[in-house]
Write a protein that holds these residues in place. Structure first.
Motif, PDB file in Angstrom:
ATOM      1  N   UNK A 176       0.860  -1.183   0.000  1.00 30.88           N
ATOM      2  CA  UNK A 176       0.000   0.000   0.000  1.00 30.88           C
ATOM      3  C   UNK A 176       0.900   1.237   0.000  1.00 30.88           C
ATOM      4  N   UNK A 177       1.114   1.843  -1.167  1.00 25.27           N
ATOM      5  CA  UNK A 177       2.095   2.938  -1.256  1.00 25.27           C
ATOM      6  C   UNK A 177       1.597   4.272  -0.721  1.00 25.27           C
ATOM      7  N   UNK A 178       0.264   4.425  -0.539  1.00 25.29           N
ATOM      8  CA  UNK A 178      -0.288   5.719  -0.108  1.00 25.29           C
ATOM      9  C   UNK A 178      -0.805   5.627   1.322  1.00 25.29           C
ATOM     10  N   UNK A 179      -0.857   6.762   1.961  1.00 23.95           N
ATOM     11  CA  UNK A 179      -1.228   6.810   3.370  1.00 23.95           C
ATOM     12  C   UNK A 179      -2.666   6.363   3.600  1.00 23.95           C
ATOM     13  N   UNK A 180      -3.581   6.614   2.663  1.00 21.86           N
ATOM     14  CA  UNK A 180      -4.987   6.272   2.892  1.00 21.86           C
ATOM     15  C   UNK A 180      -5.273   4.775   2.744  1.00 21.86           C
ATOM     16  N   UNK A 181      -4.301   3.991   2.286  1.00 22.26           N
ATOM     17  CA  UNK A 181      -4.370   2.532   2.174  1.00 22.26           C
ATOM     18  C   UNK A 181      -5.462   2.030   1.216  1.00 22.26           C
ATOM     19  N   UNK A 182      -5.909   2.853   0.297  1.00 19.49           N
ATOM     20  CA  UNK A 182      -6.927   2.388  -0.657  1.00 19.49           C
ATOM     21  C   UNK A 182      -6.295   1.643  -1.840  1.00 19.49           C
ATOM     22  N   UNK A 183      -5.272   2.230  -2.424  1.00 16.41           N
ATOM     23  CA  UNK A 183      -4.617   1.603  -3.577  1.00 16.41           C
ATOM     24  C   UNK A 183      -3.538   0.624  -3.117  1.00 16.41           C
ATOM     25  N   UNK A 184      -3.379  -0.472  -3.858  1.00 17.68           N
ATOM     26  CA  UNK A 184      -2.301  -1.396  -3.550  1.00 17.68           C
ATOM     27  C   UNK A 184      -1.709  -1.983  -4.831  1.00 17.68           C
ATOM     28  N   UNK A 185      -0.431  -2.290  -4.767  1.00 25.30           N
ATOM     29  CA  UNK A 185       0.275  -3.017  -5.816  1.00 25.30           C
ATOM     30  C   UNK A 185       0.468  -4.455  -5.345  1.00 25.30           C
ATOM     31  N   UNK A 186       0.367  -5.405  -6.259  1.00 29.56           N
ATOM     32  CA  UNK A 186       0.401  -6.813  -5.875  1.00 29.56           C
ATOM     33  C   UNK A 186       1.383  -7.582  -6.745  1.00 29.56           C
ATOM     34  N   UNK A 187       2.159  -8.449  -6.109  1.00 24.99           N
ATOM     35  CA  UNK A 187       3.029  -9.399  -6.810  1.00 24.99           C
ATOM     36  C   UNK A 187       2.890 -10.749  -6.111  1.00 24.99           C
ATOM     37  N   UNK A 188       2.978 -11.804  -6.894  1.00 28.12           N
ATOM     38  CA  UNK A 188       2.848 -13.135  -6.313  1.00 28.12           C
ATOM     39  C   UNK A 188       2.787 -14.190  -7.390  1.00 28.12           C
ATOM     40  N   UNK A 189       2.141 -15.299  -7.067  1.00 32.71           N
ATOM     41  CA  UNK A 189       2.049 -16.365  -8.052  1.00 32.71           C
ATOM     42  C   UNK A 189       0.829 -17.240  -7.777  1.00 32.71           C
ATOM     43  N   UNK A 190       0.383 -17.895  -8.854  1.00 31.22           N
ATOM     44  CA  UNK A 190      -0.611 -18.961  -8.768  1.00 31.22           C
ATOM     45  C   UNK A 190       0.103 -20.276  -9.077  1.00 31.22           C
ATOM     46  N   UNK A 191      -0.356 -21.338  -8.440  1.00 31.27           N
ATOM     47  CA  UNK A 191       0.215 -22.653  -8.716  1.00 31.27           C
ATOM     48  C   UNK A 191      -0.913 -23.680  -8.756  1.00 31.27           C
ATOM     49  N   UNK A 192      -0.902 -24.501  -9.821  1.00 32.20           N
ATOM     50  CA  UNK A 192      -1.924 -25.528  -9.959  1.00 32.20           C
ATOM     51  C   UNK A 192      -1.577 -26.463 -11.095  1.00 32.20           C
ATOM     52  N   UNK A 193      -2.467 -27.400 -11.435  1.00 33.88           N
ATOM     53  CA  UNK A 193      -2.207 -28.336 -12.530  1.00 33.88           C
ATOM     54  C   UNK A 193      -1.990 -27.606 -13.848  1.00 33.88           C
ATOM     55  N   UNK A 194      -1.163 -28.194 -14.706  1.00 31.71           N
ATOM     56  CA  UNK A 194      -0.894 -27.564 -15.999  1.00 31.71           C
ATOM     57  C   UNK A 194      -2.105 -27.630 -16.924  1.00 31.71           C
ATOM     58  N   UNK A 195      -2.963 -28.632 -16.757  1.00 30.71           N
ATOM     59  CA  UNK A 195      -4.161 -28.743 -17.598  1.00 30.71           C
ATOM     60  C   UNK A 195      -5.226 -27.787 -17.100  1.00 30.71           C
ATOM     61  N   UNK A 196      -5.658 -26.854 -17.957  1.00 32.57           N
ATOM     62  CA  UNK A 196      -6.645 -25.863 -17.536  1.00 32.57           C
ATOM     63  C   UNK A 196      -7.992 -26.036 -18.243  1.00 32.57           C
ATOM     64  N   UNK A 197      -8.056 -26.897 -19.268  1.00 28.47           N
ATOM     65  CA  UNK A 197      -9.314 -27.143 -19.965  1.00 28.47           C
ATOM     66  C   UNK A 197      -9.190 -28.451 -20.735  1.00 28.47           C
ATOM     67  N   UNK A 198     -10.332 -29.046 -21.060  1.00 30.06           N
ATOM     68  CA  UNK A 198     -10.336 -30.282 -21.827  1.00 30.06           C
ATOM     69  C   UNK A 198     -11.599 -30.359 -22.675  1.00 30.06           C
ATOM     70  N   UNK A 199     -11.517 -31.142 -23.732  1.00 33.58           N
ATOM     71  CA  UNK A 199     -12.677 -31.413 -24.581  1.00 33.58           C
ATOM     72  C   UNK A 199     -12.675 -32.900 -24.906  1.00 33.58           C
ATOM     73  N   UNK A 200     -13.815 -33.557 -24.700  1.00 38.28           N
ATOM     74  CA  UNK A 200     -13.959 -35.001 -24.936  1.00 38.28           C
ATOM     75  C   UNK A 200     -15.258 -35.222 -25.691  1.00 38.28           C
TER      76      UNK A 200
END
Length: 345
Positions: free
Chosen positions: A133-157
């Motif tokens: 939160x770079x500003x004093x009023x704490x409304x705006x924020x910058x975010x860094x991080x990661x998601x982790x999960x299976x490599x398969x995100x969709x399928x069709x059968x």
């Protein structure tokens, strides 16, 4: 490689801001980590989620949680065609009804002219985020991080209703192979040459990007005597090489399928804005987050036979082609989420 460096640089920049903020608070001797714990629910382009968040200081908080995309289905239809070639290497006009009649008369199985495939997302991820939160009023924020999960995100059968039709396609192609090799199908009974007139059955999705049709040319000397043969490319009317068609046939279990795959580790960069949900109650807050989840370049769309539709096949037409172009064109997934939190202590 350049894109990865930019992502890592941005992640380091956000982390540096957070570290600086924490150090500043340490200098003031008012830093108390994990003095609060917030429970949040999220909804947005990454699905439905739940997370917990706690401050690392007055200007930094850490969040971790789980998100899952609700299951919904999209129906796609593929036409079954014959795959014979004329002397110029062009696919002959499909005579599917003739082929289907011939198969039904011999085996009592009939192939339908199209196959329905059911596509659905399978995306879910754990996440770890650091908000600054770079500003004093704490409304705006910058975010860094990661998601982790299976490599398969969709399928069709293929749908279960089309399983008998795919069985029929495999039977026809097996009989075609027998007719082509001249092998009997039962106790000396062989199929006639009419089984070779229309080629094999399959689903024509597009053309191989790096494979071309060829033909064998017989070579003679100046006296007309055979001296050998060579292979050369078949050219169209403009003198261009003709791409080899990609034909998808059912696997040994008489099914057709495709999966969409990305990297399991997906860095995230974004920003957000938040505040109280109710005017005079600090326990409830609402915030919006926007950013990009980087999933490692072009997603792979792998069919059951190992072909990558996003990289190995071109000229995919119709609605299927539109979906392949859309998925292949998204190098980073756009994130737009709404988050509501309740302070636990």
């Amino acid at each position: 490689m350049a894109t990865r460096k930019k992502i890592l640089t941005a992640l380091l920049a956000v982390m540096t801001i957070g570290t600086t903020a924490i150090q500043a608070q340490n200098d003031k001797k008012d830093f108390t980590a994990f003095k609060h714990l917030d429970l949040g629910v999220t909804v947005g382009t990454t699905g439905l989620g739940i997370d917990i968040a706690s401050p690392l200081g007055n200007s930094v908080q850490v969040r971790t949680g789980f998100e899952i995309m609700p299951r919904f289905e999209q129906s796609l239809h593929f036409d079954i065609q014959s795959f014979g070639y004329n002397e110029d290497g062009q696919i002959q006009s499909s005579k599917f009804d003739i082929m289907a009649d011939r198969l039904e008369a011999l085996t009592n199985y009939r192939a339908k002219p199209s196959v329905e495939m059911i596509g659905k997302p399978t995306l879910w991820n754990f996440k770890l985020m650091v908000d600054v939160f770079p500003f004093r009023n704490k409304h705006w924020h910058l975010t860094a991080g990661f998601h982790w999960g299976p490599s398969k995100i969709a399928e069709a059968v293929n749908s279960l209703n089309d399983a008998p039709s795919l069985v029929a396609v495999n039977i026809y192609n097996k009989l075609y192979d027998k007719a082509e090799s001249g092998d009997p199908i039962y106790q000396g009974f062989s199929l006639g040459s009419e089984w070779l007139e229309n080629g094999r059955m399959g689903i024509h999705l597009g053309d191989y990007a790096d494979r071309y049709l060829t033909k064998i040319v017989v070579d003679y000397d100046e006296y007309g005597d055979f001296i050998g043969s060579h292979e050369e490319f078949i050219l169209d009317a403009n003198g261009n090489k003709i791409h080899e068609p990609y034909r998808m046939e059912p696997d040994n279990n008489c099914t057709v399928s495709a999966t969409v795959k990305v990297n399991s580790f997906k860095p995230y960069l974004g920003f957000g804005y938040g505040g109280r949900l109710f005017k005079n109650d600090d326990r409830y807050n609402i915030s919006f987050d926007a950013g990009l989840m980087f999933w490692g370049g072009t997603p792979d769309i792998i069919t059951h036979d190992g072909t990558n539709l996003s990289k190995d096949v071109i000229n995919i037409g119709g609605k299927v082609g539109d979906y392949v172009d859309l998925i292949s064109g998204v190098k980073a997934y756009p994130v737009l989420n709404l988050r509501i939190t309740r302070r636990l202590f």
